[in-house]
Design an enzyme around this catalytic site. Structure first.
Site, PDB file in Angstrom:
ATOM      1  N   ASP A  25      28.278  -6.229 105.781  1.00  0.00           N
ATOM      2  CA  ASP A  25      28.168  -7.680 105.964  1.00  0.00           C
ATOM      3  C   ASP A  25      26.694  -8.092 105.901  1.00  0.00           C
ATOM      4  O   ASP A  25      25.973  -7.996 106.887  1.00  0.00           O
ATOM      5  CB  ASP A  25      28.792  -8.028 107.336  1.00  0.00           C
ATOM      6  CG  ASP A  25      28.677  -9.506 107.653  1.00  0.00           C
ATOM      7  OD1 ASP A  25      28.344 -10.295 106.741  1.00  0.00           O
ATOM      8  OD2 ASP A  25      28.927  -9.865 108.822  1.00  0.00           O
ATOM      9  N   ASN A  27      25.384 -11.118 105.366  1.00  0.00           N
ATOM     10  CA  ASN A  27      24.986 -12.432 105.895  1.00  0.00           C
ATOM     11  C   ASN A  27      25.506 -12.675 107.314  1.00  0.00           C
ATOM     12  O   ASN A  27      25.493 -13.796 107.810  1.00  0.00           O
ATOM     13  CB  ASN A  27      25.440 -13.555 104.948  1.00  0.00           C
ATOM     14  CG  ASN A  27      26.951 -13.572 104.783  1.00  0.00           C
ATOM     15  OD1 ASN A  27      27.652 -12.684 105.289  1.00  0.00           O
ATOM     16  ND2 ASN A  27      27.472 -14.575 104.098  1.00  0.00           N
ATOM     17  N   ASP A  29      28.431 -12.832 108.883  1.00  0.00           N
ATOM     18  CA  ASP A  29      29.504 -13.765 109.234  1.00  0.00           C
ATOM     19  C   ASP A  29      30.759 -12.998 109.674  1.00  0.00           C
ATOM     20  O   ASP A  29      31.817 -13.579 109.847  1.00  0.00           O
ATOM     21  CB  ASP A  29      29.829 -14.703 108.057  1.00  0.00           C
ATOM     22  CG  ASP A  29      30.360 -13.945 106.838  1.00  0.00           C
ATOM     23  OD1 ASP A  29      30.386 -12.682 106.869  1.00  0.00           O
ATOM     24  OD2 ASP A  29      30.759 -14.598 105.863  1.00  0.00           O
ATOM     25  N   ASP A  33      30.570  -8.380 102.213  1.00  0.00           N
ATOM     26  CA  ASP A  33      30.421  -9.295 101.080  1.00  0.00           C
ATOM     27  C   ASP A  33      29.845  -8.599  99.852  1.00  0.00           C
ATOM     28  O   ASP A  33      29.427  -7.450  99.909  1.00  0.00           O
ATOM     29  CB  ASP A  33      29.566 -10.506 101.493  1.00  0.00           C
ATOM     30  CG  ASP A  33      28.368 -10.079 102.328  1.00  0.00           C
ATOM     31  OD1 ASP A  33      27.606  -9.223 101.834  1.00  0.00           O
ATOM     32  OD2 ASP A  33      28.206 -10.556 103.474  1.00  0.00           O
ATOM     33  N   ASP A 103      39.375  -4.898  90.325  1.00  0.00           N
ATOM     34  CA  ASP A 103      40.771  -4.754  90.757  1.00  0.00           C
ATOM     35  C   ASP A 103      41.517  -5.996  90.292  1.00  0.00           C
ATOM     36  O   ASP A 103      41.249  -7.106  90.769  1.00  0.00           O
ATOM     37  CB  ASP A 103      40.784  -4.647  92.296  1.00  0.00           C
ATOM     38  CG  ASP A 103      42.018  -3.948  92.814  1.00  0.00           C
ATOM     39  OD1 ASP A 103      43.086  -4.113  92.203  1.00  0.00           O
ATOM     40  OD2 ASP A 103      41.910  -3.254  93.847  1.00  0.00           O
ATOM     41  N   ASP A 203      46.713  -3.513  89.675  1.00  0.00           N
ATOM     42  CA  ASP A 203      47.447  -3.503  90.939  1.00  0.00           C
ATOM     43  C   ASP A 203      48.965  -3.632  90.735  1.00  0.00           C
ATOM     44  O   ASP A 203      49.409  -4.526  90.010  1.00  0.00           O
ATOM     45  CB  ASP A 203      46.945  -4.686  91.787  1.00  0.00           C
ATOM     46  CG  ASP A 203      47.591  -4.744  93.146  1.00  0.00           C
ATOM     47  OD1 ASP A 203      47.249  -3.912  93.990  1.00  0.00           O
ATOM     48  OD2 ASP A 203      48.457  -5.622  93.362  1.00  0.00           O
ATOM     49  N   GLU A 260      48.023   1.418  89.103  1.00  0.00           N
ATOM     50  CA  GLU A 260      48.647   1.803  90.373  1.00  0.00           C
ATOM     51  C   GLU A 260      50.162   1.765  90.184  1.00  0.00           C
ATOM     52  O   GLU A 260      50.717   0.721  89.838  1.00  0.00           O
ATOM     53  CB  GLU A 260      48.241   0.826  91.481  1.00  0.00           C
ATOM     54  CG  GLU A 260      48.769   1.266  92.832  1.00  0.00           C
ATOM     55  CD  GLU A 260      48.952   0.136  93.820  1.00  0.00           C
ATOM     56  OE1 GLU A 260      48.881   0.391  95.024  1.00  0.00           O
ATOM     57  OE2 GLU A 260      49.192  -1.023  93.393  1.00  0.00           O
ATOM     58  N   HIS A 333      42.728   2.003 100.824  1.00  0.00           N
ATOM     59  CA  HIS A 333      42.871   0.862 101.743  1.00  0.00           C
ATOM     60  C   HIS A 333      44.317   0.622 102.167  1.00  0.00           C
ATOM     61  O   HIS A 333      44.568  -0.271 102.963  1.00  0.00           O
ATOM     62  CB  HIS A 333      42.308  -0.385 101.061  1.00  0.00           C
ATOM     63  CG  HIS A 333      43.131  -0.786  99.864  1.00  0.00           C
ATOM     64  ND1 HIS A 333      43.193  -0.021  98.719  1.00  0.00           N
ATOM     65  CD2 HIS A 333      43.955  -1.829  99.659  1.00  0.00           C
ATOM     66  CE1 HIS A 333      44.016  -0.593  97.856  1.00  0.00           C
ATOM     67  NE2 HIS A 333      44.498  -1.692  98.407  1.00  0.00           N
ATOM     68  N   ASP A 334      45.255   1.369 101.610  1.00  0.00           N
ATOM     69  CA  ASP A 334      46.662   1.208 102.000  1.00  0.00           C
ATOM     70  C   ASP A 334      47.152   2.378 102.839  1.00  0.00           C
ATOM     71  O   ASP A 334      48.354   2.505 103.091  1.00  0.00           O
ATOM     72  CB  ASP A 334      47.557   1.132 100.744  1.00  0.00           C
ATOM     73  CG  ASP A 334      47.323  -0.137  99.948  1.00  0.00           C
ATOM     74  OD1 ASP A 334      46.946  -1.155 100.542  1.00  0.00           O
ATOM     75  OD2 ASP A 334      47.520  -0.100  98.717  1.00  0.00           O
TER      76      ASP A 334
HETATM   77  C1  GLC Z   1      48.781  -2.756  95.978  1.00  0.00           C
HETATM   78  C2  GLC Z   1      47.539  -2.859  96.828  1.00  0.00           C
HETATM   79  C3  GLC Z   1      47.918  -3.397  98.169  1.00  0.00           C
HETATM   80  C4  GLC Z   1      48.553  -4.753  97.994  1.00  0.00           C
HETATM   81  C5  GLC Z   1      49.716  -4.713  97.017  1.00  0.00           C
HETATM   82  C6  GLC Z   1      50.099  -6.091  96.581  1.00  0.00           C
HETATM   83  O1  GLC Z   1      49.666  -1.799  96.452  1.00  0.00           O
HETATM   84  O2  GLC Z   1      46.886  -1.634  96.881  1.00  0.00           O
HETATM   85  O3  GLC Z   1      46.836  -3.459  99.052  1.00  0.00           O
HETATM   86  O4  GLC Z   1      49.015  -5.222  99.227  1.00  0.00           O
HETATM   87  O5  GLC Z   1      49.389  -4.001  95.848  1.00  0.00           O
HETATM   88  O6  GLC Z   1      49.122  -6.669  95.786  1.00  0.00           O
END
Ligand code: GLC
Length: 560
Positions: A25, A27, A29, A33, A103, A203, A260, A333-334
């Protein structure tokens, strides 16, 4: 011999994945970012990665943390909101000799996207950008479940129609059967390709085609809904779309593309990688890490079974033996953090198991994707209040299981800490200052309480740290042709602790031997003597015959 067509810049590359909201981060907040990423580029470069993939930062109501895009050409205010920051980030990434992967969320938009707003206003052109359908006997057109809980159809009273959302109701699915939609997506892609982006992470892209009659399916136990994936995942039409995207964008702009995908088999996977006609470069498969849960239900964990891990990972290596390319990953991140999920996050074994994971996964065939904090051995969460969690799934599960189902709140807080997507989303731990140096103000999601023990600053000073091991690993990987092009042969894998394989190319043989358990285990090596090029204990130089691997030991060695 390496065939010319086998050589692609992304084959020996390593990717670093950034979740911008939680990275840095700049800035103050509370949200990470774009400028924060730029300031940390020297750190990213120092890891030895070649590509930076940044999760979505477009304008978005953040119902699904940016995977609900309201404008594909604007940056969200929480990420800095201005295009100059992005220009600087991409230019500086290039100056450091790295590539930038965007992404792209093209299966759905946000319900706040202009197209959907026009659709809601009854504009037929835009209603046809999505799947709007009449009620059937006063109910939704089918009983498909949404990935995040509840049904996948949302009723719009003033239109007396339902629309489809495989994900959250604020993520309506785009209708790829409408050529205008595909044209729009191609425009977006071309815009970013011209801007200087080097690749796309696509995605949820295997869901582009839905069977037009949306057949209802067997409901899940205790629910009226069922996942209708057999009717919308990996349908042949998706290949046609990929082929067009390839002809018009990926090919001409020489982009690296990673799709993905989930609910997939080997034939479909190879086809996506262009077995019949040009499609995408590589696949990021959910199947790789689903083996420790009941089907696709992450909140139904199974104990970590190394044999199941081997089956999944070696099985996919075998599927892609002659054709196709895989993304290799241990967290994202999932997913909850791998060191807690598949390793041991105690003070005694955390660093060892974090390092061993890198050694085990990233010597396989494919492109490594290292997720921010994985190189530090960041762990699962330690939250105690349900309000500390942010992911869309959590309120659904809490309501269903705890509020209505009467299950224990402690059980579910524990499940959220160890299995929810939030697990991988706590702020990056930079140093021992407040909030782990991520921000000077309270971050959007709580920092893990262990940031004073696990952070970049501490690990920089320790040559045996996971951070420095990952640097070494990526360096070593680049020097070994067999790791990029060689065959993968598992060996001595009967035990439920070891994960061992050999990589062979021309006259080079490399072995990766790993112990996933907290006890000693013996491994019988292939013939010959091996020079150790990576060791997470840091005290082994040569091995032969039979080796006793200590708890969470991982070694890579080259035949002498
Ligand atoms: C993918 C992303 C996930 C998102 C989903 C819907 O699986 O990695 O974070 O919630 O798609 O876009």
């Amino acid at each position: 011999m390496i065939l010319e067509k086998e050589k692609n810049w992304w084959k020996d590359a390593a990717v670093y994945q950034i979740y911008p909201k939680s990275f840095y981060d700049s800035n103050n907040d509370g949200f990470g970012d774009i400028e924060g990423i730029r300031q940390k580029l020297p750190y990213i470069k120092s890891l030895g990665v070649d590509v930076v993939w940044v999760c979505p930062f477009f304008k978005s109501p953040q119902a699904d943390n940016g995977y609900d895009v309201a404008d594909y050409f604007e940056i969200d205010p929480i990420f800095g909101g201005n295009m100059e920051d992005l220009r600087n980030l991409i230019d500086d990434t290039h100056k450091l000799g790295m590539k930038f992967v965007l992404d792209l969320v093209a299966n759905h938009t946000s319900d706040e996207h202009e197209w959907f707003q026009k659709a809601l206003a009854g504009d037929e052109k835009y209603m046809n950008y999505y799947y709007f359908r009449d009620p059937v006997n006063g109910k939704a057109p089918s009983n498909w479940a949404s990935v995040f809980g509840g049904g996948a159809w949302e009723y719009v009273p003033h239109l007396d129609k339902y629309y489809l959302h495989i994900f959250h109701k604020k993520q309506p699915d785009l209708n790829w059967e409408n050529k205008e939609v595909v044209d729009e997506v191609i425009n977006i892609m071309k815009h970013w390709a011209e801007y200087g982006v080097d690749g796309f992470r696509l995605d949820a892209i295997n869901y582009l085609y839905k069977e037009p009659d949306f057949p209802s399916v067997e409901p899940m136990p205790g629910s009226e809904f069922g996942f209708g994936t057999e009717h919308y995942a990996n349908k042949p039409k998706v290949n046609e779309h990929f082929n067009r995207l390839n002809r018009e964008v990926f090919g001409p702009y020489n982009m690296m593309t990673v799709a993905e995908v989930a609910y997939i088999n080997g034939d479909q996977a190879r086809r996506y990688c262009g077995l019949e006609k040009p499609e995408v470069d590589m696949l990021y498969l959910f199947e790789l890490l689903n083996f420790d849960q009941d089907g696709y239900d992450k909140f139904a964990p199974l104990p970590f079974d190394v044999k199941a891990f081997k089956e999944a990972v070696f099985g996919w290596q075998e599927e892609m033996k002659y054709f196709g390319h895989l993304a290799l990953f241990f967290s994202n991140h999932d997913q909850a953090r791998s060191v807690s999920r598949f390793g041991n996050d105690s003070d005694e074994y955390r660093d060892l198991s974090a390092k061993m994971h890198g050694n085990a996964m990233y010597m396989l065939k494919g492109t490594p994707y290292i997720y921010q904090g994985e190189e530090l051995g960041m762990t699962s969460l330690d939250y105690t209040d349900v309000n500390d969690f942010h992911d869309v799934e959590v309120p659904f599960m809490w309501q269903e299981k705890v509020v209505e189902g009467g299950e224990s709140p402690e059980k579910w807080i524990h499940l959220f800490n160890t299995r929810s997507r939030d697990g991988g989303r706590s702020p990056m731990q930079w140093d021992s200052s407040e909030n782990g140096g991520f921000s000077k103000v309270t971050p959007w999601q709580k920092t893990n309480g262990n940031y004073t023990k696990i952070n970049v600053e501490l690990q920089e000073k320790d040559e045996k740290s996971p951070l420095n091991f990952y640097r070494q690993l990526l360096k070593v990987r680049k020097t070994l042709k067999s790791v990029i092009y060689g065959t993968v042969t598992p060996f001595d894998n009967d035990s439920d602790a070891t994960f061992c394989y050999s990589r062979d190319f021309e006259d080079e043989q490399v072995i990766s031997i790993n112990n996933f358990k907290d006890y000693d285990v013996q491994v019988k090596l292939p013939q010959g003597r091996f020079n150790v090029v990576l060791s997470n204990y840091g005290d082994v130089t040569e091995i032969e015959d039979t080796v006793t691997l200590r708890p969470y030991e991982g070694i890579t060695a080259v035949k002498i």
